[in-house]
Design a protein around this motif. Structure first.
Motif, PDB file in Angstrom:
ATOM      1  N   GLY A   1      27.575  33.339  18.625  1.00  0.00           N
ATOM      2  CA  GLY A   1      26.589  32.260  18.635  1.00  0.00           C
ATOM      3  C   GLY A   1      26.903  31.212  17.578  1.00  0.00           C
ATOM      4  N   ALA A   2      27.304  31.676  16.384  1.00  0.00           N
ATOM      5  CA  ALA A   2      27.613  30.744  15.289  1.00  0.00           C
ATOM      6  C   ALA A   2      28.850  29.906  15.630  1.00  0.00           C
ATOM      7  CB  ALA A   2      27.832  31.513  13.991  1.00  0.00           C
ATOM      8  N   ALA A   3      29.858  30.545  16.237  1.00  0.00           N
ATOM      9  CA  ALA A   3      31.063  29.812  16.625  1.00  0.00           C
ATOM     10  C   ALA A   3      30.730  28.754  17.683  1.00  0.00           C
ATOM     11  CB  ALA A   3      32.123  30.778  17.157  1.00  0.00           C
ATOM     12  N   HIS A   4      29.915  29.134  18.658  1.00  0.00           N
ATOM     13  CA  HIS A   4      29.512  28.170  19.685  1.00  0.00           C
ATOM     14  C   HIS A   4      28.683  27.039  19.077  1.00  0.00           C
ATOM     15  CE1 HIS A   4      30.000  31.137  23.302  1.00  0.00           C
ATOM     16  NE2 HIS A   4      31.137  30.580  22.941  1.00  0.00           N
ATOM     17  N   ALA A   5      27.776  27.415  18.170  1.00  0.00           N
ATOM     18  CA  ALA A   5      26.905  26.397  17.563  1.00  0.00           C
ATOM     19  C   ALA A   5      27.741  25.366  16.803  1.00  0.00           C
ATOM     20  CB  ALA A   5      25.884  27.054  16.634  1.00  0.00           C
ATOM     21  N   ALA A   6      28.874  25.820  16.234  1.00  0.00           N
ATOM     22  CA  ALA A   6      29.714  24.905  15.452  1.00  0.00           C
ATOM     23  C   ALA A   6      30.292  23.787  16.314  1.00  0.00           C
ATOM     24  CB  ALA A   6      30.850  25.684  14.786  1.00  0.00           C
ATOM     25  N   VAL A   7      30.494  24.059  17.589  1.00  0.00           N
ATOM     26  CA  VAL A   7      31.174  23.072  18.437  1.00  0.00           C
ATOM     27  C   VAL A   7      30.318  22.571  19.604  1.00  0.00           C
ATOM     28  CG1 VAL A   7      33.521  23.807  17.868  1.00  0.00           C
ATOM     29  CG2 VAL A   7      32.296  24.960  19.720  1.00  0.00           C
ATOM     30  N   THR A   8      29.033  22.956  19.627  1.00  0.00           N
ATOM     31  CA  THR A   8      28.152  22.549  20.722  1.00  0.00           C
ATOM     32  C   THR A   8      27.121  21.556  20.180  1.00  0.00           C
ATOM     33  OG1 THR A   8      28.396  24.763  21.677  1.00  0.00           O
ATOM     34  CG2 THR A   8      26.603  23.415  22.532  1.00  0.00           C
ATOM     35  N   PRO A   9      26.940  20.406  20.848  1.00  0.00           N
ATOM     36  CA  PRO A   9      25.898  19.488  20.392  1.00  0.00           C
ATOM     37  C   PRO A   9      24.536  20.200  20.407  1.00  0.00           C
ATOM     38  CG  PRO A   9      27.204  18.509  22.178  1.00  0.00           C
ATOM     39  CD  PRO A   9      27.615  19.935  22.065  1.00  0.00           C
ATOM     40  N   PRO A  10      23.601  19.785  19.533  1.00  0.00           N
ATOM     41  CA  PRO A  10      22.301  20.458  19.481  1.00  0.00           C
ATOM     42  C   PRO A  10      21.534  20.303  20.791  1.00  0.00           C
ATOM     43  CG  PRO A  10      22.315  18.495  18.091  1.00  0.00           C
ATOM     44  CD  PRO A  10      23.713  18.693  18.566  1.00  0.00           C
ATOM     45  N   VAL A  11      20.480  21.110  20.937  1.00  0.00           N
ATOM     46  CA  VAL A  11      19.639  21.074  22.134  1.00  0.00           C
ATOM     47  C   VAL A  11      19.089  19.667  22.342  1.00  0.00           C
ATOM     48  CG1 VAL A  11      17.451  21.891  23.093  1.00  0.00           C
ATOM     49  CG2 VAL A  11      18.994  23.502  21.954  1.00  0.00           C
ATOM     50  N   ASP A  12      19.180  19.201  23.564  1.00  0.00           N
ATOM     51  CA  ASP A  12      18.618  17.899  23.920  1.00  0.00           C
ATOM     52  C   ASP A  12      17.376  18.161  24.775  1.00  0.00           C
ATOM     53  OD1 ASP A  12      17.925  15.543  25.083  1.00  0.00           O
ATOM     54  OD2 ASP A  12      19.948  14.978  25.715  1.00  0.00           O
ATOM     55  N   GLU A  13      16.211  17.883  24.166  1.00  0.00           N
ATOM     56  CA  GLU A  13      14.937  18.234  24.824  1.00  0.00           C
ATOM     57  C   GLU A  13      14.723  17.440  26.105  1.00  0.00           C
ATOM     58  OE1 GLU A  13      13.015  20.581  23.809  1.00  0.00           O
ATOM     59  OE2 GLU A  13      13.522  20.951  21.705  1.00  0.00           O
ATOM     60  N   THR A  14      15.410  16.303  26.235  1.00  0.00           N
ATOM     61  CA  THR A  14      15.169  15.460  27.405  1.00  0.00           C
ATOM     62  C   THR A  14      15.964  15.928  28.627  1.00  0.00           C
ATOM     63  OG1 THR A  14      16.995  13.935  26.963  1.00  0.00           O
ATOM     64  CG2 THR A  14      14.904  13.469  25.851  1.00  0.00           C
ATOM     65  N   LEU A  15      16.891  16.872  28.415  1.00  0.00           N
ATOM     66  CA  LEU A  15      17.710  17.349  29.539  1.00  0.00           C
ATOM     67  C   LEU A  15      16.896  18.289  30.420  1.00  0.00           C
ATOM     68  CD1 LEU A  15      21.222  18.338  28.121  1.00  0.00           C
ATOM     69  CD2 LEU A  15      20.774  16.650  29.892  1.00  0.00           C
ATOM     70  N   ASP A  16      17.038  18.128  31.713  1.00  0.00           N
ATOM     71  CA  ASP A  16      16.404  19.053  32.653  1.00  0.00           C
ATOM     72  C   ASP A  16      17.350  20.243  32.846  1.00  0.00           C
ATOM     73  OD1 ASP A  16      15.264  20.455  34.682  1.00  0.00           O
ATOM     74  OD2 ASP A  16      15.226  18.787  36.120  1.00  0.00           O
ATOM     75  N   LEU A  17      16.895  21.431  32.448  1.00  0.00           N
ATOM     76  CA  LEU A  17      17.785  22.595  32.473  1.00  0.00           C
ATOM     77  C   LEU A  17      17.684  23.396  33.773  1.00  0.00           C
ATOM     78  CD1 LEU A  17      17.383  23.928  28.797  1.00  0.00           C
ATOM     79  CD2 LEU A  17      19.159  22.450  29.735  1.00  0.00           C
ATOM     80  N   THR A  18      16.871  22.915  34.727  1.00  0.00           N
ATOM     81  CA  THR A  18      16.618  23.711  35.931  1.00  0.00           C
ATOM     82  C   THR A  18      17.901  24.061  36.678  1.00  0.00           C
ATOM     83  OG1 THR A  18      14.655  22.329  36.126  1.00  0.00           O
ATOM     84  CG2 THR A  18      15.082  23.878  37.929  1.00  0.00           C
ATOM     85  N   ALA A  19      18.701  23.052  36.997  1.00  0.00           N
ATOM     86  CA  ALA A  19      19.921  23.307  37.780  1.00  0.00           C
ATOM     87  C   ALA A  19      20.911  24.155  36.985  1.00  0.00           C
ATOM     88  CB  ALA A  19      20.568  21.979  38.187  1.00  0.00           C
ATOM     89  N   ALA A  20      21.010  23.886  35.672  1.00  0.00           N
ATOM     90  CA  ALA A  20      21.931  24.652  34.831  1.00  0.00           C
ATOM     91  C   ALA A  20      21.507  26.121  34.789  1.00  0.00           C
ATOM     92  CB  ALA A  20      21.970  24.062  33.423  1.00  0.00           C
ATOM     93  N   ALA A  21      20.210  26.363  34.654  1.00  0.00           N
ATOM     94  CA  ALA A  21      19.717  27.742  34.568  1.00  0.00           C
ATOM     95  C   ALA A  21      19.945  28.473  35.892  1.00  0.00           C
ATOM     96  CB  ALA A  21      18.231  27.756  34.203  1.00  0.00           C
TER      97      ALA A  21
END
Lengths: 204, 204
Positions: free
Chosen positions: B82-102
């Motif tokens: 999780g820490a390795a991914h967090a280092a290279v992943t942009p932070p959570v974007d609350e405006t994104l619709d996660l329905t299709a991704a989920a």
């Protein structure tokens, strides 16, 4: 429509649109006056493609070569894929040792006549990057990479649409690059799921 | 060794090494005089890692977070990933619709508690990129993506070394990013091989 309207509808600022035109990514509109040009739906579609490529990390020069391939595609599907890859792959580097890359690629069914050297150089470059960092893919992981990546590629090539040249071109050219961020993002999700299952036991 | 020797041995120019020190990527050497410091093998190894990450397209800020994770890793393997991914992943974007991704991620075994939202946002962002470009992954290709990517991730997680904490940390942190160019390069080779076989018949 005027450039201001194109900017509004595409959410791309007019100065950025002008920059894309100067860089040869977007064709100029039809001149209606010395300082005015008219844009249409084809500009809007092209603008969406340009933005998607650039947001995927494709450079301006690579994007230019990609849209040139879209505008003037080779007739044969296999050459089309090669042209799309050539647009985003650095040229052949004669100083690279391709031995390890070729041995690895053989596990994908690679033979010299089936693949551009530039693309094989991409594998060599990636291996070099791993080696420099002192990182190696474990022996039991590499065969899974090769088998899974070959399955992905087979499905993608089988999926090339045959209904029209235009849709085949768009699928091959855009799919070769635009699917990359999706595959990498899916890998991170899968790693976390797999890690949660291995290190915390399956959810009840 | 002196910085000039470190520069020579690593092929990284001294001003670049100083820049990495100022940016917090590389620890300072041990001061031996007001204008001189002594460097050792640990600096050499870290320099190789920094170069490999940057050449893989990782930004300076992301590289800093990666090496911080290497230096001060969480104790549990799952938190480490999780820490390795967090280092290279942009932070959570609350405006994104996660329905299709989920919905898509569910095909990888995803459930909310098994994966950071930031990583799921990565999938949503990738899907949005495809949609903006008017490109969609064919219905018959997507299940192959999910199945193959899950197999890759399972092999990677099963491959986490258990002989030492240090090797597990290096494998998880570096592997999460450094294997990406290799996977993408292998995909291009596999696509050309598959395309050659489909469109020109198998080689005799």
């Amino acid at each position: 429509m005027k450039i201001s309207e194109l900017a509004k509808q595409s959410s791309v600022p007019a100065p950025t649109i002008k920059y894309y035109i100067r860089e040869g990514l977007l064709p100029e509109g039809t001149r209606t006056a010395p300082t005015q040009a008219e844009y249409d739906e084809s500009h809007m579609r092209r603008l969406r493609v340009i933005r998607a490529l650039i947001e995927s990390g494709v450079s301006i020069a690579e994007t230019r070569r990609m849209v040139e391939t879209l505008d003037d595609p080779p007739a044969q599907p296999h050459l089309l894929l090669g042209a799309a890859h050539a647009a985003v792959t650095p040229p052949v580097d004669e100083t690279l040792d391709l031995t390890a890359a070729a041995r690895l690629a053989a596990g994908l069914g690679w033979e010299p006549e089936k693949c551009d050297d530039a693309v094989l150089c991409g594998v060599a470059r990636a291996l070099q990057g791993l080696e420099k960092a002192g990182f190696s893919v474990p022996d039991e992981v590499m065969p899974v990479y090769l088998e899974s990546i070959r399955r992905i590629a087979d499905a993608e090539i089988a999926g090339v649409p045959t209904d029209s040249v235009e849709s085949a071109v768009s699928y091959v050219v855009l799919g070769s690059v635009l699917a990359e961020p999706l595959l990498l993002a899916l890998r991170r999700v899968a790693q976390q799921v797999s890690s949660a299952e291995r290190f915390s036991g399956p959810a009840s």
